[in-house]
Scaffold this active site. Structure first.
Site, PDB file in Angstrom:
ATOM      1  N   LEU A   1     -10.981  18.464   0.311  1.00  0.00           N
ATOM      2  CA  LEU A   1     -10.596  17.111   0.681  1.00  0.00           C
ATOM      3  C   LEU A   1      -9.296  16.582   0.598  1.00  0.00           C
ATOM      4  CD1 LEU A   1     -11.609  14.119   1.808  1.00  0.00           C
ATOM      5  CD2 LEU A   1     -11.728  13.471  -0.670  1.00  0.00           C
TER       6      LEU A   1
ATOM      7  N   HIS B   1      -9.579  -5.628  -9.259  1.00  0.00           N
ATOM      8  CA  HIS B   1      -8.904  -4.472  -9.105  1.00  0.00           C
ATOM      9  C   HIS B   1      -9.514  -3.128  -9.883  1.00  0.00           C
ATOM     10  CE1 HIS B   1      -6.137  -6.424  -6.684  1.00  0.00           C
ATOM     11  NE2 HIS B   1      -5.512  -7.067  -7.723  1.00  0.00           N
TER      12      HIS B   1
ATOM     13  N   ASP C   1      -9.876  -4.048   0.909  1.00  0.00           N
ATOM     14  CA  ASP C   1      -9.556  -5.317   0.778  1.00  0.00           C
ATOM     15  C   ASP C   1     -10.442  -6.152   0.065  1.00  0.00           C
ATOM     16  OD1 ASP C   1      -7.910  -7.681   1.080  1.00  0.00           O
ATOM     17  OD2 ASP C   1      -8.128  -7.903   3.071  1.00  0.00           O
TER      18      ASP C   1
HETATM   19  C1  FPP Z   1      -6.909  -5.744  -2.190  1.00  0.00           C
HETATM   20  O1  FPP Z   1      -7.335  -6.467  -2.685  1.00  0.00           O
HETATM   21  C2  FPP Z   1      -6.500  -4.580  -2.773  1.00  0.00           C
HETATM   22  C3  FPP Z   1      -5.079  -4.272  -3.380  1.00  0.00           C
HETATM   23  C4  FPP Z   1      -3.872  -4.970  -3.076  1.00  0.00           C
HETATM   24  C5  FPP Z   1      -4.892  -3.041  -3.973  1.00  0.00           C
HETATM   25  C6  FPP Z   1      -6.202  -2.049  -4.019  1.00  0.00           C
HETATM   26  C7  FPP Z   1      -6.095  -1.228  -5.223  1.00  0.00           C
HETATM   27  C8  FPP Z   1      -7.156  -0.805  -5.597  1.00  0.00           C
HETATM   28  C9  FPP Z   1      -8.277  -0.849  -5.106  1.00  0.00           C
HETATM   29  C10 FPP Z   1      -7.067  -0.558  -6.997  1.00  0.00           C
HETATM   30  C11 FPP Z   1      -5.812   0.342  -7.242  1.00  0.00           C
HETATM   31  C12 FPP Z   1      -6.185   1.722  -6.988  1.00  0.00           C
HETATM   32  C13 FPP Z   1      -5.340   2.717  -7.221  1.00  0.00           C
HETATM   33  C14 FPP Z   1      -5.365   4.256  -6.848  1.00  0.00           C
HETATM   34  C15 FPP Z   1      -4.111   2.443  -7.835  1.00  0.00           C
HETATM   35  P1  FPP Z   1      -6.764  -8.279  -2.766  1.00  0.00           P
HETATM   36  O2  FPP Z   1      -6.189  -8.109  -4.227  1.00  0.00           O
HETATM   37  O3  FPP Z   1      -5.977  -8.435  -1.764  1.00  0.00           O
HETATM   38  O4  FPP Z   1      -8.053  -9.294  -2.697  1.00  0.00           O
HETATM   39  P2  FPP Z   1      -8.128 -10.613  -2.227  1.00  0.00           P
HETATM   40  O5  FPP Z   1      -7.472 -10.168  -0.506  1.00  0.00           O
HETATM   41  O6  FPP Z   1      -9.522 -10.929  -2.064  1.00  0.00           O
HETATM   42  O7  FPP Z   1      -7.095 -11.536  -2.974  1.00  0.00           O
END
Ligand code: FPP
Length: 252
Positions: free
Chosen positions: A137, A43, A26
């Site tokens: 893994l 991201h 997150d």
């Molecule tokens: C949360 O950050 C993260 C996500 C919704 C997606 C996690 C995705 C990645 C790390 C990249 C994609 C990886 C793959 C393998 C597809 P947020 O957008 O909720 O952050 P915020 O809460 O600060 O807005």
């Protein structure tokens, strides 16, 4: 991911090493906003962090790493951001699959495949097929995943068996329901980490998390690295796991 199976040959037996770590990655958006960058950049940097953490996980003797990549609730985000996340998944599999395979990583995917674009399904299948015999893994990618949906799907399959006269409802135990979840052969997570300071599960592995230790770290996902993983594991190692009993037990 439900029956707490005993370690298999090749799996970690270090006393203080969690066998299965699951991560809610997150804070990508907030990481980007703090730098005046578009969310997509957060991201993208999140994928860089993921690469580092996969490598660190096998270096640290972790046998299973589950990552929350796209939740069933993420569909409520703007279409452009959904497109960015799907694009990153496509690129991650296309660019990193060969390296993951060479590093002995077995890829598993949990979540709903129905409704995903066919090229995404093909890539997910390819990743699972190519790496199915790897043992170093297991990387479980939770994609289009929501725990309530996973449990509802299991209940639906069991209900169908009862309706068809193939099952007596009295035979349905917690182990039975657990065995109908998306990855019943994967042990429950010992440690669940959530980055960015938020302290909730957000529909992630709610069945499997019954006795997981939860560690919340204040840093945003793009800044998470091997040192941060080691520090979360050190916190985990201080916990006394009693699994509802009176005396401490070692994980699953
Ligand atoms: C949360 O950050 C993260 C996500 C919704 C997606 C996690 C995705 C990645 C790390 C990249 C994609 C990886 C793959 C393998 C597809 P947020 O957008 O909720 O952050 P915020 O809460 O600060 O807005």
């Amino acid at each position: 991911m439900s029956n707490g199976a005993m370690p298999k040959p090749g799996e970690s037996d270090r006393a203080d090493a969690p066998r299965h770590v699951a991560i809610i990655m997150d804070g990508n958006g907030r990481w980007a906003a703090a730098r005046g960058l578009p969310r997509a950049e957060g991201h993208r940097r999140g994928v860089d962090a993921l690469r580092k953490v996969v490598r660190a996980s096998h270096e640290l003797g972790i046998s299973y790493l589950t990552i929350f990549s796209f939740s069933s609730e993420n569909w409520s985000r703007p279409a452009s951001e959904i497109g960015d996340l799907f694009g990153l998944l496509r690129r991650f599999i296309r660019n990193d699959l060969a390296t993951l395979h060479a590093d002995g990583v077995r890829v598993r995917v949990i979540g709903e495949r129905d409704g995903l674009e066919s090229d995404i399904c093909a890539l997910l299948n390819e990743a699972e097929e190519l790496t199915r015999n790897n043992t170093r893994l297991t990387l479980v990618v939770a994609f289009n995943y929501g725990s309530r949906q996973e449990i509802a799907n299991a209940a639906q399959r069991l209900a169908r068996e009862v309706a068809e006269g193939k099952r007596d409802p009295a035979t349905i135990t917690t182990d039975t329901l657990g065995s109908y979840l998306d990855a019943p052969d994967i042990p429950d997570p010992d440690l669940i980490i959530r980055t960015s300071g938020e302290q909730r599960l957000s529909n992630f592995l709610m069945w499997q998390a019954a006795y997981s230790e939860l560690v919340f770290v204040p840093i945003h996902w793009p800044d998470f690295d091997k040192a941060a993983l080691e520090s979360a594991i050190a916190e985990y190692a201080t916990r006394e796991r009693r699994f509802g009993g009176l005396v401490a037990k070692t994980g699953s």
